[in-house]
Scaffold this motif. Structure first.
Motif, mmCIF file in Angstrom:
data_model
loop_
_atom_site.group_PDB
_atom_site.id
_atom_site.type_symbol
_atom_site.label_atom_id
_atom_site.label_comp_id
_atom_site.label_asym_id
_atom_site.label_seq_id
_atom_site.Cartn_x
_atom_site.Cartn_y
_atom_site.Cartn_z
ATOM 1 N N MET A 69 0.962 -1.095 -0.009
ATOM 2 C CA MET A 69 0.160 0.059 0.151
ATOM 3 C C MET A 69 0.793 1.200 0.170
ATOM 4 S SD MET A 69 -2.974 1.314 2.688
ATOM 5 C CE MET A 69 -4.323 0.277 1.926
ATOM 6 N N ASN A 70 1.363 1.582 -1.351
ATOM 7 C CA ASN A 70 2.472 2.595 -1.224
ATOM 8 C C ASN A 70 1.773 4.180 -1.429
ATOM 9 O OD1 ASN A 70 4.330 0.760 -1.300
ATOM 10 N ND2 ASN A 70 4.144 0.375 -3.624
ATOM 11 N N GLN A 71 2.667 5.028 -1.088
ATOM 12 C CA GLN A 71 2.219 6.443 -1.223
ATOM 13 C C GLN A 71 2.706 6.927 -2.650
ATOM 14 O OE1 GLN A 71 3.193 7.928 3.088
ATOM 15 N NE2 GLN A 71 4.112 6.028 2.780
ATOM 16 N N LYS A 72 1.729 7.491 -3.125
ATOM 17 C CA LYS A 72 2.121 7.805 -4.624
ATOM 18 C C LYS A 72 1.116 8.837 -5.015
ATOM 19 C CE LYS A 72 3.034 6.743 -9.351
ATOM 20 N NZ LYS A 72 3.114 5.387 -10.255
ATOM 21 N N ASN A 73 1.549 10.313 -5.338
ATOM 22 C CA ASN A 73 0.627 11.352 -5.818
ATOM 23 C C ASN A 73 -0.233 11.666 -4.967
ATOM 24 O OD1 ASN A 73 1.672 11.162 -8.444
ATOM 25 N ND2 ASN A 73 0.229 9.590 -9.120
ATOM 26 N N LYS A 74 0.239 11.819 -3.583
ATOM 27 C CA LYS A 74 -0.315 12.121 -2.295
ATOM 28 C C LYS A 74 -1.429 11.338 -1.966
ATOM 29 C CE LYS A 74 -0.263 16.456 -1.126
ATOM 30 N NZ LYS A 74 -0.402 17.857 -1.218
ATOM 31 N N THR A 75 -1.540 10.101 -2.367
ATOM 32 C CA THR A 75 -2.596 9.083 -2.033
ATOM 33 C C THR A 75 -2.013 7.752 -1.502
ATOM 34 O OG1 THR A 75 -4.614 8.318 -2.661
ATOM 35 C CG2 THR A 75 -2.959 8.314 -4.338
ATOM 36 N N PHE A 76 -2.645 7.048 -0.969
ATOM 37 C CA PHE A 76 -2.292 5.581 -0.472
ATOM 38 C C PHE A 76 -2.905 4.747 -1.891
ATOM 39 C CE2 PHE A 76 -2.295 6.883 3.822
ATOM 40 C CZ PHE A 76 -0.955 6.493 4.389
ATOM 41 N N TYR A 77 -2.001 3.838 -2.355
ATOM 42 C CA TYR A 77 -2.541 3.129 -3.453
ATOM 43 C C TYR A 77 -2.102 1.665 -3.326
ATOM 44 C CZ TYR A 77 -4.124 1.483 -7.931
ATOM 45 O OH TYR A 77 -4.663 0.701 -8.629
ATOM 46 N N PRO A 78 -2.988 0.835 -3.190
ATOM 47 C CA PRO A 78 -4.374 0.858 -3.424
ATOM 48 C C PRO A 78 -4.908 1.600 -1.953
ATOM 49 C CG PRO A 78 -4.006 -1.395 -2.905
ATOM 50 C CD PRO A 78 -2.604 -0.694 -3.026
ATOM 51 N N LYS A 79 -6.136 2.045 -2.084
ATOM 52 C CA LYS A 79 -6.691 2.895 -0.957
ATOM 53 C C LYS A 79 -7.414 1.711 -0.082
ATOM 54 C CE LYS A 79 -8.808 7.002 -0.792
ATOM 55 N NZ LYS A 79 -7.596 7.644 -0.313
ATOM 56 N N ILE A 80 -7.622 0.510 -0.518
ATOM 57 C CA ILE A 80 -7.982 -0.560 0.186
ATOM 58 C C ILE A 80 -7.221 -1.744 0.161
ATOM 59 C CG2 ILE A 80 -10.369 -1.941 0.669
ATOM 60 C CD1 ILE A 80 -10.683 0.899 1.237
ATOM 61 N N LEU A 81 -7.012 -2.474 1.019
ATOM 62 C CA LEU A 81 -5.969 -3.641 0.954
ATOM 63 C C LEU A 81 -6.546 -4.788 2.037
ATOM 64 C CD1 LEU A 81 -3.299 -4.656 -0.555
ATOM 65 C CD2 LEU A 81 -2.360 -3.809 1.516
ATOM 66 N N ALA A 82 -6.752 -5.843 1.361
ATOM 67 C CA ALA A 82 -7.064 -7.182 2.303
ATOM 68 C C ALA A 82 -5.815 -8.042 2.504
ATOM 69 C CB ALA A 82 -8.208 -7.790 1.648
ATOM 70 N N VAL A 83 -5.494 -8.184 3.689
ATOM 71 C CA VAL A 83 -4.233 -9.134 3.888
ATOM 72 C C VAL A 83 -4.479 -10.227 4.931
ATOM 73 C CG1 VAL A 83 -2.604 -7.334 3.416
ATOM 74 C CG2 VAL A 83 -3.542 -7.581 5.854
ATOM 75 N N HIS A 84 -3.723 -11.083 4.915
ATOM 76 C CA HIS A 84 -3.871 -12.070 6.176
ATOM 77 C C HIS A 84 -2.777 -11.581 7.268
ATOM 78 C CE1 HIS A 84 -2.903 -15.749 8.467
ATOM 79 N NE2 HIS A 84 -4.087 -16.138 7.953
ATOM 80 N N LYS A 85 -3.121 -11.744 8.496
ATOM 81 C CA LYS A 85 -2.148 -11.189 9.609
ATOM 82 C C LYS A 85 -0.693 -11.585 9.599
ATOM 83 C CE LYS A 85 -3.444 -14.766 13.272
ATOM 84 N NZ LYS A 85 -4.023 -14.848 14.605
ATOM 85 N N LYS A 86 -0.506 -12.690 8.881
ATOM 86 C CA LYS A 86 0.796 -13.155 8.608
ATOM 87 C C LYS A 86 1.561 -12.592 7.545
ATOM 88 C CE LYS A 86 0.097 -17.851 10.277
ATOM 89 N NZ LYS A 86 0.211 -19.255 9.840
#
Length: 191
Positions: free
Chosen positions: A51-68
């Motif tokens: 979930m990187n920061q690019k053009n003053k936004t988080f991208y992707p704005k929504i991210l689904a991950v496993h806790k590991k």
């Protein structure tokens, strides 16, 4: 928004999110199975998600991950950014970065050595992340303790792992929705 999905005799959940408004990018949806006593443990390797920061936004704005999974929050902009969350169970602050260089919080001193821009979330839940320099920047990380989840792609398409027989609740969430969409269903022979 109109949400289409199907479960067939092969216990496969596939679907497509179709907007009744003009939305060009439908990748801001997370789809998951909320409950189910029969969920099998799926062996997946730990992943590095971004979930990187690019053009003053988080991208992707929504991210689904496993806790590991480990989540990378690289600053791809040539300006200062910070990443933090105040979530009680997943609180963190990665510090201040300009590009790949880490700085002190007053922006004056470069910090040498290991530049940590990764984080592993310990507890399942919906976690809001922010930049303390740009208050309009935010992202959402959905953390799960199972692998029956996914993000929709740019076209709104999604697919979940095959489900064993049982009763489940499918949940779809997005900042584009006023409330979560939930649907109870059963996999297996009826009667």
């Amino acid at each position: 928004l109109v949400l289409l999905y199907s479960n067939n005799s092969f216990s496969q959940i596939k679907g497509k999110i179709i907007s009744d408004k003009e939305v060009s990018d439908l990748s801001s949806f997370v789809v998951w199975i909320k409950d189910g006593k029969n969920l099998k443990k799926i062996k997946n390797k730990r992943k590095l998600r971004s979930m990187n920061q690019k053009n003053k936004t988080f991208y992707p704005k929504i991210l689904a991950v496993h806790k590991k999974d480990k989540v990378s929050f690289k600053n791809l902009d040539p300006i200062f950014h910070n990443v933090f969350s105040l979530d009680p169970k997943n609180k963190f602050d990665l510090g201040t970065f300009k590009g790949s260089e880490k700085f002190s919080d007053d922006f004056k001193k470069k910090i040498k050595g290991k530049r940590k821009y990764h984080h592993r979330f310990k507890h399942p839940g919906k976690v809001s992340v922010f930049c303390n320099i740009h208050p309009d920047m935010y992202g959402i990380v959905y953390v799960f303790n199972h692998y029956y989840f996914t993000n929709s792609n740019f076209l709104g398409e999604f697919e979940l792992p095959k489900l064993p027989k049982g009763k489940y609740t499918l949940v779809i969430d997005s900042p584009l929705l006023k409330k979560q969409h939930k649907k109870r269903f059963k996999v297996g022979k009826s009667g």
